[in-house]
Write a protein that holds these residues in place. Structure first.
Motif, PDB file in Angstrom:
ATOM      1  N   ASP A  22       0.871  -1.172   0.000  1.00  9.50           N
ATOM      2  CA  ASP A  22       0.000   0.000   0.000  1.00  9.50           C
ATOM      3  C   ASP A  22       0.913   1.228   0.000  1.00  9.50           C
ATOM      4  N   LYS A  23       1.139   1.768  -1.186  1.00  6.90           N
ATOM      5  CA  LYS A  23       2.110   2.851  -1.366  1.00  6.90           C
ATOM      6  C   LYS A  23       1.801   4.056  -0.491  1.00  6.90           C
ATOM      7  N   ALA A  24       0.552   4.506  -0.502  1.00  3.03           N
ATOM      8  CA  ALA A  24       0.183   5.707   0.256  1.00  3.03           C
ATOM      9  C   ALA A  24       0.349   5.479   1.761  1.00  3.03           C
ATOM     10  N   TRP A  25      -0.047   4.304   2.225  1.00  2.00           N
ATOM     11  CA  TRP A  25       0.070   3.995   3.658  1.00  2.00           C
ATOM     12  C   TRP A  25       1.537   3.943   4.080  1.00  2.00           C
ATOM     13  N   LEU A  26       2.363   3.279   3.286  1.00  4.03           N
ATOM     14  CA  LEU A  26       3.788   3.192   3.601  1.00  4.03           C
ATOM     15  C   LEU A  26       4.443   4.566   3.553  1.00  4.03           C
ATOM     16  N   ASP A  27       4.035   5.386   2.596  1.00  2.00           N
ATOM     17  CA  ASP A  27       4.575   6.747   2.501  1.00  2.00           C
ATOM     18  C   ASP A  27       4.238   7.544   3.760  1.00  2.00           C
ATOM     19  N   SER A  28       3.074   7.282   4.326  1.00  2.00           N
ATOM     20  CA  SER A  28       2.653   8.009   5.534  1.00  2.00           C
ATOM     21  C   SER A  28       3.471   7.612   6.762  1.00  2.00           C
ATOM     22  N   LYS A  29       4.220   6.523   6.653  1.00  2.00           N
ATOM     23  CA  LYS A  29       5.047   6.058   7.768  1.00  2.00           C
ATOM     24  C   LYS A  29       6.490   6.557   7.650  1.00  2.00           C
ATOM     25  N   GLY A  30       6.718   7.495   6.756  1.00  2.00           N
ATOM     26  CA  GLY A  30       8.050   8.079   6.598  1.00  2.00           C
ATOM     27  C   GLY A  30       8.566   8.610   7.927  1.00  2.00           C
ATOM     28  N   GLY A  31       9.819   8.293   8.242  1.00  2.00           N
ATOM     29  CA  GLY A  31      10.402   8.715   9.511  1.00  2.00           C
ATOM     30  C   GLY A  31      10.422   7.625  10.562  1.00  2.00           C
ATOM     31  N   MET A  32       9.734   6.514  10.281  1.00  2.00           N
ATOM     32  CA  MET A  32       9.677   5.399  11.228  1.00  2.00           C
ATOM     33  C   MET A  32      10.658   4.310  10.782  1.00  2.00           C
ATOM     34  N   PRO A  33      11.415   3.712  11.701  1.00  2.00           N
ATOM     35  CA  PRO A  33      12.319   2.622  11.311  1.00  2.00           C
ATOM     36  C   PRO A  33      11.567   1.466  10.650  1.00  2.00           C
ATOM     37  N   SER A  34      12.224   0.833   9.701  1.00  2.00           N
ATOM     38  CA  SER A  34      11.575  -0.225   8.910  1.00  2.00           C
ATOM     39  C   SER A  34      11.032  -1.361   9.756  1.00  2.00           C
ATOM     40  N   TYR A  35      11.802  -1.790  10.778  1.00  2.00           N
ATOM     41  CA  TYR A  35      11.321  -2.924  11.579  1.00  2.00           C
ATOM     42  C   TYR A  35      10.058  -2.563  12.351  1.00  2.00           C
ATOM     43  N   ASN A  36       9.887  -1.285  12.714  1.00  2.00           N
ATOM     44  CA  ASN A  36       8.639  -0.864  13.361  1.00  2.00           C
ATOM     45  C   ASN A  36       7.482  -0.861  12.364  1.00  2.00           C
ATOM     46  N   ILE A  37       7.778  -0.499  11.122  1.00  2.00           N
ATOM     47  CA  ILE A  37       6.739  -0.522  10.083  1.00  2.00           C
ATOM     48  C   ILE A  37       6.278  -1.955   9.843  1.00  2.00           C
ATOM     49  N   VAL A  38       7.214  -2.896   9.855  1.00  2.00           N
ATOM     50  CA  VAL A  38       6.840  -4.304   9.663  1.00  2.00           C
ATOM     51  C   VAL A  38       5.908  -4.767  10.781  1.00  2.00           C
ATOM     52  N   LYS A  39       6.137  -4.319  12.001  1.00  2.00           N
ATOM     53  CA  LYS A  39       5.240  -4.656  13.110  1.00  2.00           C
ATOM     54  C   LYS A  39       3.826  -4.133  12.840  1.00  2.00           C
ATOM     55  N   LEU A  40       3.759  -2.924  12.273  1.00  2.00           N
ATOM     56  CA  LEU A  40       2.447  -2.355  11.923  1.00  2.00           C
ATOM     57  C   LEU A  40       1.799  -3.125  10.774  1.00  2.00           C
ATOM     58  N   ILE A  41       2.608  -3.574   9.825  1.00  2.00           N
ATOM     59  CA  ILE A  41       2.086  -4.402   8.727  1.00  2.00           C
ATOM     60  C   ILE A  41       1.486  -5.692   9.290  1.00  2.00           C
ATOM     61  N   ASN A  42       2.178  -6.297  10.254  1.00  2.00           N
ATOM     62  CA  ASN A  42       1.650  -7.508  10.892  1.00  2.00           C
ATOM     63  C   ASN A  42       0.297  -7.249  11.540  1.00  2.00           C
ATOM     64  N   GLU A  43       0.185  -6.123  12.258  1.00  2.00           N
ATOM     65  CA  GLU A  43      -1.080  -5.770  12.917  1.00  2.00           C
ATOM     66  C   GLU A  43      -2.166  -5.487  11.892  1.00  2.00           C
ATOM     67  N   ARG A  44      -1.803  -4.764  10.851  1.00  2.00           N
ATOM     68  CA  ARG A  44      -2.791  -4.335   9.855  1.00  2.00           C
ATOM     69  C   ARG A  44      -3.369  -5.510   9.066  1.00  2.00           C
ATOM     70  N   TYR A  45      -2.508  -6.459   8.716  1.00  2.00           N
ATOM     71  CA  TYR A  45      -2.938  -7.561   7.847  1.00  2.00           C
ATOM     72  C   TYR A  45      -2.988  -8.911   8.566  1.00  2.00           C
ATOM     73  N   HIS A  46      -2.818  -8.909   9.891  1.00  2.00           N
ATOM     74  CA  HIS A  46      -2.873 -10.136  10.698  1.00  2.00           C
ATOM     75  C   HIS A  46      -1.864 -11.172  10.176  1.00  2.00           C
TER      76      HIS A  46
END
Length: 196
Positions: A41-65
């Motif tokens: 999800d390009k727009a969603w990932l773009d909105s996470k700019g400034g966050m470390p990648s491993y934290n974004i992956v944790k959010l991906i896990n939560e978002r998509y189970h």
């Protein structure tokens, strides 16, 4: 030219603020999504700019189970980014402003990237040695939108937060600057500096 005379220190975000690296980061995320089989999800990932990648992956896990391993996904993303990093150019407006205030004000970079990645991104660029402090994801345990990155920069520069102005391009960074009690100047997605 912006009047930065009220401030003793300038803190710049890196990705999307000093260096036009966000398209390359999104390309790397798309590659990682194909390797590890999660929605891109390009727009969603773009909105996470400034966050470390491993934290974004944790959010991906939560978002998509999902049960992705953050270290593995962020490593895949980082390895792909490293192959295209050389395409990332300086953003003219902010890099010029940094150079104009070099040796006149204290200057820091406050980024959500890991230190080694930030240094590689700056390597060989005219601003590579034009800052006093680099605060990366390695130096703080809480990341944007938490104010820790910017507060650590102020502490390292030996100035009060109220004496700092932050240049940022991302919502998480805007919130972090406000929570740190610092002035904020926004950088638009096309690399323009918004007036105060």
């Amino acid at each position: 030219m912006l009047d930065l005379s009220p401030y003793k220190a300038i803190i710049f975000d890196l990705d999307g603020t000093l260096v036009n690296s966000m398209p390359a980061h999104l390309d790397a995320w798309q590659h990682a999504s194909q390797v590890h089989h999660f929605p891109f999800d390009k727009a969603w990932l773009d909105s996470k700019g400034g966050m470390p990648s491993y934290n974004i992956v944790k959010l991906i896990n939560e978002r998509y189970h999902l049960a992705l391993v953050p270290e593995q996904v962020s490593q895949t993303k980082a390895q792909h980014f490293a192959t295209i990093r050389h395409h990332c150019e300086l953003i003219p407006a902010t890099s010029k402003l940094l150079m104009q205030h070099y040796n006149q004000k204290k200057i820091a970079i406050g980024t959500g990237s890991r230190r080694e990645n930030a240094l590689k991104l700056l390597e060989g660029k005219t601003i590579e040695n034009c800052f006093d402090v680099l605060i990366s994801a390695n130096e703080v345990s809480q990341h944007k939108p938490h104010p820790a990155t910017f507060l650590a920069a102020a502490k390292a520069l030996r100035v009060c937060p109220s004496e700092c102005v932050v240049f940022e391009d991302a919502e998480l960074g805007f919130e972090a600057a406000h929570r740190a009690g610092m002035a904020l100047i926004k950088v638009t997605h096309d690399g323009q500096i918004q007036s105060q």
